[in-house]
Motif scaffolding. Structure first.
Motif, short mmCIF file in Angstrom:
data_model
loop_
_atom_site.label_atom_id
_atom_site.label_comp_id
_atom_site.label_asym_id
_atom_site.label_seq_id
_atom_site.Cartn_x
_atom_site.Cartn_y
_atom_site.Cartn_z
N LEU A 12 27.53 1.57 -7.27
CA LEU A 12 28.16 2.66 -6.76
C LEU A 12 29.57 2.46 -6.41
CD1 LEU A 12 25.25 3.73 -4.23
CD2 LEU A 12 26.14 5.10 -6.35
N HIS A 13 29.70 1.19 -6.14
CA HIS A 13 31.30 0.76 -5.70
C HIS A 13 32.01 0.75 -6.75
CE1 HIS A 13 31.66 -0.29 -1.54
NE2 HIS A 13 30.32 -0.53 -1.41
N GLU A 14 31.50 0.51 -7.94
CA GLU A 14 32.22 0.68 -9.41
C GLU A 14 32.41 2.02 -9.63
OE1 GLU A 14 33.90 -0.67 -13.06
OE2 GLU A 14 33.51 -1.77 -11.27
N LEU A 15 31.38 2.84 -9.47
CA LEU A 15 31.64 4.24 -9.81
C LEU A 15 32.69 5.05 -9.07
CD1 LEU A 15 28.16 5.42 -10.18
CD2 LEU A 15 29.81 5.32 -11.95
N LYS A 16 32.84 4.48 -7.83
CA LYS A 16 33.69 4.78 -6.97
C LYS A 16 35.00 4.35 -7.18
CE LYS A 16 34.48 6.55 -2.57
NZ LYS A 16 34.18 7.97 -1.81
N GLU A 17 35.27 3.32 -7.72
CA GLU A 17 36.68 2.76 -7.99
C GLU A 17 37.14 3.79 -9.38
OE1 GLU A 17 36.30 -1.42 -8.48
OE2 GLU A 17 35.87 -1.83 -6.55
N ARG A 18 36.18 4.20 -9.91
CA ARG A 18 36.48 4.99 -11.20
C ARG A 18 36.59 6.47 -11.00
NH1 ARG A 18 33.16 2.33 -16.46
NH2 ARG A 18 33.49 0.18 -15.86
N GLY A 19 36.51 6.70 -9.58
CA GLY A 19 36.99 8.17 -9.25
C GLY A 19 35.84 9.10 -9.21
N PHE A 20 34.49 8.56 -8.90
CA PHE A 20 33.44 9.27 -8.62
C PHE A 20 33.25 9.37 -7.38
CE2 PHE A 20 32.66 8.40 -13.13
CZ PHE A 20 32.11 9.30 -13.71
N GLN A 21 32.98 10.83 -6.68
CA GLN A 21 32.84 10.67 -5.24
C GLN A 21 31.52 10.53 -4.86
OE1 GLN A 21 35.67 11.44 -3.29
NE2 GLN A 21 36.53 10.91 -5.14
N VAL A 22 30.89 9.30 -5.03
CA VAL A 22 29.62 8.79 -4.46
C VAL A 22 29.69 8.13 -3.45
CG1 VAL A 22 28.62 8.31 -6.88
CG2 VAL A 22 29.83 6.50 -5.73
N ASN A 23 28.37 8.20 -2.54
CA ASN A 23 28.25 7.67 -1.16
C ASN A 23 27.93 6.00 -1.47
OD1 ASN A 23 27.52 7.00 1.17
ND2 ASN A 23 25.70 7.86 1.42
N THR A 24 28.86 5.23 -1.21
CA THR A 24 28.72 3.86 -1.43
C THR A 24 27.64 3.31 -0.31
OG1 THR A 24 30.70 3.46 -0.15
CG2 THR A 24 30.85 3.48 -2.56
N GLU A 25 27.12 3.86 0.69
CA GLU A 25 26.20 3.33 1.62
C GLU A 25 24.80 3.63 1.16
OE1 GLU A 25 26.92 5.01 5.39
OE2 GLU A 25 28.33 3.71 5.72
N ALA A 26 24.58 4.34 -0.07
CA ALA A 26 23.26 4.39 -0.47
C ALA A 26 22.74 2.92 -1.07
CB ALA A 26 22.97 5.12 -1.63
N THR A 27 21.52 2.64 -0.55
CA THR A 27 20.97 1.30 -0.73
C THR A 27 19.62 1.13 -1.67
OG1 THR A 27 19.91 1.29 1.35
CG2 THR A 27 22.02 0.38 1.42
N THR A 28 18.90 2.49 -1.86
CA THR A 28 17.78 2.27 -2.77
C THR A 28 18.17 3.30 -4.16
OG1 THR A 28 16.78 4.59 -1.90
CG2 THR A 28 16.56 2.45 -0.64
N ILE A 29 17.24 2.97 -5.12
CA ILE A 29 17.42 3.62 -6.31
C ILE A 29 17.35 5.07 -6.20
CG2 ILE A 29 16.44 4.17 -8.57
CD1 ILE A 29 15.56 1.12 -8.50
#
Length: 284
Positions: free
Chosen positions: A252-269
């Motif tokens: 998720l952090h990698e996706l965030k760095e690539r510009g996707f608006q994901v919630n990096t606090e998600a911890t489960t699949i």
């Protein structure tokens, strides 16, 4: 509060050249009904910590209270504590010894001084609660699978009707299917009964999936004590002490760095899948 640790320290080999401070001024409160994960690298103090909670080890300094009573008071009976705070060690199948599964689970209640009928009723209830098939009750505990042995060992502790269940690496050595079956059964037990459960684990994925609260141990101290999302948000700090976050955290952090608006606090699949789907929909 069911368990309170008040400035607890423990030193192995005190006063010798091999002296090791395994716990260093630890203060914690474990309220009734929580599902708590305890994580830390090897030697961090997590197993030493839980062995204090049922009196197997006595603190070098500090006090421990169970349901408001100081377990170090001279007239406090540690046998009563151990019947209320059940501890399942890593590789608990090594503790199985009776001729059949049912007899093994009966051993704990009988050792408490219960009548045979009451011990047997407790054993049946405990075996049902861990989901073990009745066809295995009268088989030798040495002739069943590793995952089934773990269930028997857990049932043996549950038959003593503890208020708190401590599990020290209960899935060690099991394959992914066996690990999931054991943890799903533990979660069901906690949900159905409201029992306080402490899970010592090396698996970040497991604690992220199952527990309500995480205690991170490092060099005998409590490094973090919070809900999983808050603890794993500090994944860089965890890496610095030899730990990590669940794999989805890094994705998720990698996706965030690539510009996707994901919630990096998600911890489960499941949580990760939901936030990724939402991010893709936003992109469209």
């Amino acid at each position: 509060m069911s368990i309170i640790l008040d400035h607890v320290s423990y030193v192995y080999g005190e006063g010798t050249p091999l002296e090791v401070r395994a716990l260093d001024d630890v203060s914690l409160q474990i309220p009734d009904g929580q599902f708590v994960g305890i994580i830390g690298h090897t030697g961090s103090g997590k197993s030493t910590l839980v062995q204090h909670m049922n009196g197997l080890l006595q603190a070098t300094s500090g006090r421990i209270y169970f349901n408001g009573q100081d377990i170090y008071d001279r007239d406090y009976k540690l046998k009563n504590l151990r019947s209320k705070v059940g501890l399942v060690f890593q590789y608990p199948e090594h503790q199985l010894f009776e001729i059949d599964v049912f007899s093994d689970v009966c051993f704990g209640p009988k050792n408490l001084g219960l009548e045979k009928k009451e011990a047997e009723l407790r054993a049946f209830a405990a075996l049902r609660s861990v989901g073990l098939s009745e066809e295995l009750y009268y088989q030798s505990p040495f002739e069943i699978s590793g995952g089934q042995k773990r269930r028997v060992a857990i049932a043996g502790v549950l038959a003593m009707e503890p208020e708190i269940l401590i599990l020290d690496e209960p899935t060690a050595g099991l394959d992914p299917k066996g690990r999931k079956e054991i943890l799903d059964q533990i979660r069901k037990l906690q949900t159905d009964t409201g029992m306080t459960i402490l899970l010592v684990s090396h698996s970040m994925e497991d604690v992220a999936e199952y527990v309500d609260r995480i205690i991170v141990m490092n060099k005998g101290k409590v490094m973090y004590d919070d809900v999983p999302k808050k603890v794993f948000a500090c994944y860089r700090e965890l890496e610095a002490v030899g730990l990590a976050a669940p794999q989805v955290t890094y994705i998720l952090h990698e996706l965030k760095e690539r510009g996707f608006q994901v919630n990096t606090e998600a911890t489960t699949i499941r949580e990760a899948a939901e936030t990724i789907c939402e991010a893709i929909m936003m992109e469209e």
